[in-house]
Scaffold this motif. Sequence first.
Motif, short mmCIF file in Angstrom:
data_model
loop_
_atom_site.label_atom_id
_atom_site.label_comp_id
_atom_site.label_asym_id
_atom_site.label_seq_id
_atom_site.Cartn_x
_atom_site.Cartn_y
_atom_site.Cartn_z
N ALA A 1 -0.38 6.04 5.69
CA ALA A 1 -0.63 4.62 5.95
C ALA A 1 -1.78 4.13 5.08
N GLU A 2 -2.78 4.97 4.91
CA GLU A 2 -3.93 4.62 4.08
C GLU A 2 -3.55 4.60 2.60
N ALA A 3 -2.71 5.55 2.20
CA ALA A 3 -2.37 5.69 0.78
C ALA A 3 -1.28 4.74 0.32
N ALA A 4 -0.58 4.10 1.26
CA ALA A 4 0.59 3.29 0.92
C ALA A 4 0.29 2.19 -0.11
N ALA A 5 -0.87 1.57 0.02
CA ALA A 5 -1.21 0.46 -0.87
C ALA A 5 -1.31 0.89 -2.33
N ALA A 6 -1.62 2.18 -2.55
CA ALA A 6 -1.80 2.68 -3.91
C ALA A 6 -0.53 3.30 -4.48
#
Length: 267
Positions: A79-84
Motif C-alpha cells: 500500500a505504501e509502495a503503490a504510488a511509486a
Amino acid sequence: MYQLGFIGAGNMASAILGGILHSGVLSAMQICAADINPERRSAFSEKKVCVLPSSVQVVEESRYILLAVKPQNIEPVLAEAAAAYSSDKIIISIVAGVSAACIRRLLGCEEAKVVLVMPNTPLLIGEGSVAMSRDDGIGEEEFKFAKSLFSAAGKVEEIPPSLMNEIIPVNGSSPALIYLLAKIVSEYSQAKGIPYETANRLFCQTLIGSAQMMLQSGKTHQELIDMVTSPGGTTFKMLDGLKECGFSHTVEDSFDRCIKRAYELGK
C-alpha cells in the motif's frame, strides 16, 4: 536505476543475495534494499549493497523488486509502495500464500508483472530448492533474469501459478520436517547409548546418499524401498510400525494444514 531492489532483508533475502553476489549475476552496486530492522540493513550494507530509507524508494529506483517480507506485512508494504510502482517494473515475490492477483490489487495496478517464488532455507549454503511460476505478462527474458537470481544458489523448477500454495510443503516447509526427523533419530539414538552427534552425522549422510539414489539410480521410490527391505527383516518391521501408526496419513494431513494456512495468509 538499480537492477534489483530488496524489500525485506531477512535470512531468505540474505541467502538470495549471497547466491547472486557469489555467482556474479549482479554486482552489489546494482542492488538496493530496505528493511525496518537496523541489524538487517547493516548486514546488507556490509556487502556493499545500497540501503535505502524506505520500500517506496526501492520501488522508485529498481527495475526488479524482490518482496521478502512476512505475509502479515505485505498489505501495508505494498500500500505504501503503490504510488511509486509503474507497470514496467517486475515484482518477484517469495511471500508465502500471496497470489499475483493479490499483489496487483494491493499495488492498484492490473497490469503489474509478477513472478511468484517458493524458495527454501538451504539457499543459505548454495543448495536451495526453488519453485517458480511466471505470470501471463512476464516476457521470456524477464523470467530468465528472475530465474537466474535463484539458480545461483540452488535448483529451480517452474510450476503453474495455480499450484504455488500446494508446492509449499514439498520444498518450502519440508526442511523443518527433515530437521525434526533428524532430531528424533538423534535423540532416540542418544537414549540407546549412541552419541548424539555420531547418530546425526550418520543420519545426515544417509539423507544425502538416499537423495542421490532417488535422483541418479533411475529406480522408482518403491523399488528403492524394496532394495532395503527384506520380508520379515528389520526394515520390514520398522515400516510396518510406521504403517500401523498411520505415518502416511499423518504426513499428508500435515501437508494439508500447511497448504490451508497458505490460503488463509493469502486472504
